[in-house]
Design an enzyme around this catalytic site. Structure first.
Site, PDB file in Angstrom:
ATOM      1  CB  VAL A  54      32.316  21.156  76.687  1.00 49.80           C
ATOM      2  CG1 VAL A  54      32.086  22.509  76.043  1.00 49.80           C
ATOM      3  CG2 VAL A  54      31.138  20.727  77.559  1.00 49.80           C
ATOM      4  CG  ASN A  81      27.414  29.166  80.258  1.00 49.01           C
ATOM      5  OD1 ASN A  81      26.987  29.429  81.373  1.00 49.01           O
ATOM      6  ND2 ASN A  81      26.606  28.887  79.229  1.00 49.01           N
ATOM      7  CE1 TYR A 113      23.370  22.099  87.049  1.00 50.88           C
ATOM      8  CE2 TYR A 113      23.273  23.096  89.237  1.00 50.88           C
ATOM      9  CZ  TYR A 113      23.357  23.228  87.866  1.00 50.88           C
ATOM     10  OH  TYR A 113      23.440  24.471  87.294  1.00 50.88           O
ATOM     11  CB  SER A 116      28.894  18.625  88.522  1.00 48.98           C
ATOM     12  OG  SER A 116      27.802  19.527  88.357  1.00 48.98           O
TER      13      SER A 116
END
Lengths: 258, 258
Positions: free
Chosen positions: A70, A96, A163, A166
């Site tokens: 992705v 996802n 994390y 994001s």
């Protein structure tokens, strides 16, 4: 956890799930297929995607595995073009695919390489996915997009700065896409899971024996969820049961953010 | 909007819906019944409640109408006692009764009577409802509560200051109840509807003919929702499909808050 009676709200729909080689993505792909959708199971790990597609086919669902990074706009454009060529349309996308650093690091101790890697998959990857999906859905008369954010997108946690940043980005990206695409009859929402028993979490538990106990204690419901409990929310958002829901993020965290 | 295929996730469940004589509450009662629950249809308007119960029974569902004023703790306690006496348990509660003050004053122009009245129904009424419901659900081994908040809980709007304040209170009350009751296996969530075509809104439209067009323009999805589009979310939250969702508020506003 996935109730005995799964409905067939998605019969005739064509769905793409990224990061579907394991964990939440696998469970989501299985649930969308169980509700009648044809599911394109994509993952960087083609073997994992193949295994998910195999599980779906064993349960009499329809699935096709494809390899997909992705972080690559080209690959996403190509996968969506292939889906439209083979199945005629794209109705549902669960974006996802996501990664963790594999270690807890403060912002000061995070390397630029780590930052780029997490952002390119978790945030830019969701944008690139939607950039490829939205034109195809628009041509088809509409659709439903679900992005995987995180409860961590709403609450900072030690060692989780990159994390969580994001994932907070995914929440706003979801709102922006919802606003831009409402007129095209495309709904865009996010799921924000708390603790989910995924292979990534199981690996962390193996490294740190106290972690499992500690995470359970931090969760009001006193347990860690099964990926199927995220899949059922994805199916809700994908279905007409959520026909007026767009731009929303649904926390699935056992009360962690309450 | 309620898709042809309604799942049957609530077979054997006993549900209470307040404010169920019309609008969102009526649609919710109908949907919960369509999914298999026995529904106690409660409202201050006994005649309207009976109409809703009749609609459910005519569609082959099980329902019983009961008058209740949610500002009365005694009436709520009595109602829940009667439900447990007759049906043996209480599994699902949709605390939905709410009012508008019938005009749209600024805070400065709001009378104390108006303030007290809207707070007593919209906010204290939800607390009193949960106070009566939670002990019964705890005895029964768990349950699911859904409270009706509003998109107005998250964004102020001219003339909706007291109303929006009550609904913001419902969001936090929902979180507090979720935190307190996760150990009892009771999930507590809220829905936050945007514009819904209810008798409450229709009467506002008749006061101000431009209002409908203005509200449609303010909504990215460019339409006003049907009450059934809220009911489908209530049914999701009441079901095991939301088994790890607690303390959450699901915004259903066609993208207005995006």
């Amino acid at each position: 956890m996935s109730g005995a009676a799964v409905s067939a709200r998605l019969a005739g729909k064509v769905a793409l799930v990224t990061g579907a080689g394991s964990g939440i993505g696998r469970s989501s792909a299985q649930r969308l297929a169980a509700e009648g959708a044809t599911v394109v199971v994509s993952d960087l790990d083609l073997d994992g995607a193949g295994a998910t597609a195999g599980l779906i086919e064993q349960a009499d669902g329809t699935a096709k595995a494809v390899a997909l990074d992705v972080a690559s706009g080209d690959q996403l454009e190509r996968v969506v073009a292939e889906i439209v060529a083979e199945f005629g349309r794209l109705d549902i996308a669960h974006n996802n695919a996501g990664i963790d650093l594999g270690a807890y690091a403060s912002l000061v101790d995070t390397t630029e390489e780590q930052w780029e890697r997490v952002m390119s998959v978790n945030l830019k990857g969701v944008w690139l996915s939607m950039r490829a999906e939205i034109p195809a859905m628009t041509k088809g008369g509409g659709g439903s997009i679900i992005n995987t954010a995180s409860a961590g997108g709403f609450k900072a946690g030690p060692g989780r700065g990159v994390y969580n940043t994001s994932k907070a980005g995914v929440v706003m990206l979801t709102r922006a896409a919802a606003l831009e695409s409402a007129a095209a009859n495309i709904r865009v929402n996010a799921v924000s899971p708390g603790m989910v028993r995924t292979p990534a979490l199981e690996r962390a538990f193996a490294q740190n024996e106290q972690l499992e106990q500690r995470l359970m204690q931090m969760t009001p419901m006193g347990r860690i969820s099964d990926p199927s409990e995220i899949g059922s929310v994805v199916a809700f958002l994908a279905s007409d049961d959520a026909s007026f829901v767009t731009g929303a993020s649904i926390g699935i965290d056992g009360g962690g953010l309450a | 909007m309620a898709g042809a295929a309604v799942p049957t996730r609530l077979v054997g469940k006993i549900a209470l819906v307040t404010g169920a004589a019309q609008g969102i509450g009526r649609a919710s009662a109908q949907r919960l019944a369509a999914e298999g629950a026995v529904v106690v249809v409660a409202d201050a308007n006994a005649e309207g409640a009976e109409e809703t119960a009749k609609l459910i029974r005519d569609a082959g569902g099980s329902a019983k109408a009961r008058p209740v004023d949610v500002t009365s703790a005694d009436q709520l306690e009595q109602l829940v006692r009667e439900i447990v006496a007759e049906f043996g348990r209480l599994d699902v509660a949709h605390n939905n009764a709410g009012i508008d003050i019938g005009r749209h004053p600024t805070l400065v122009d709001t009378t104390e009577d108006e303030w007290d009245r809207i707070m007593s129904v919209n906010l204290k009424g939800i607390w009193l409802s949960m106070r009566a419901e939670i002990p019964s659900m705890t005895k029964g081994g768990g349950g699911a509560i859904v409270n009706t908040a509003s998109a107005g809980a998250f964004k102020a709007g001219p003339g909706f200051s007291a109303y929006g304040t009550t609904k913001a209170g419902v969001v936090m009350l929902t979180r507090a109840a979720a935190l307190e009751n996760s150990g009892a296996n009771i999930r507590v969530n809220a829905i936050a509807p945007g514009m819904v075509r209810t008798p409450m809104l229709e009467s506002a439209f008749s006061d101000s003919p431009q209002l409908e067009q203005m509200l449609v323009q303010m909504t990215p999805m460019a339409r006003i929702s049907d009450a059934s589009e809220m009911a489908s979310i209530v049914a999701f939250l009441a079901s095991d499909d939301a088994s790890f969702v607690t303390g959450a508020t699901i915004v259903a506003d066609g993208g207005s808050l995006a």
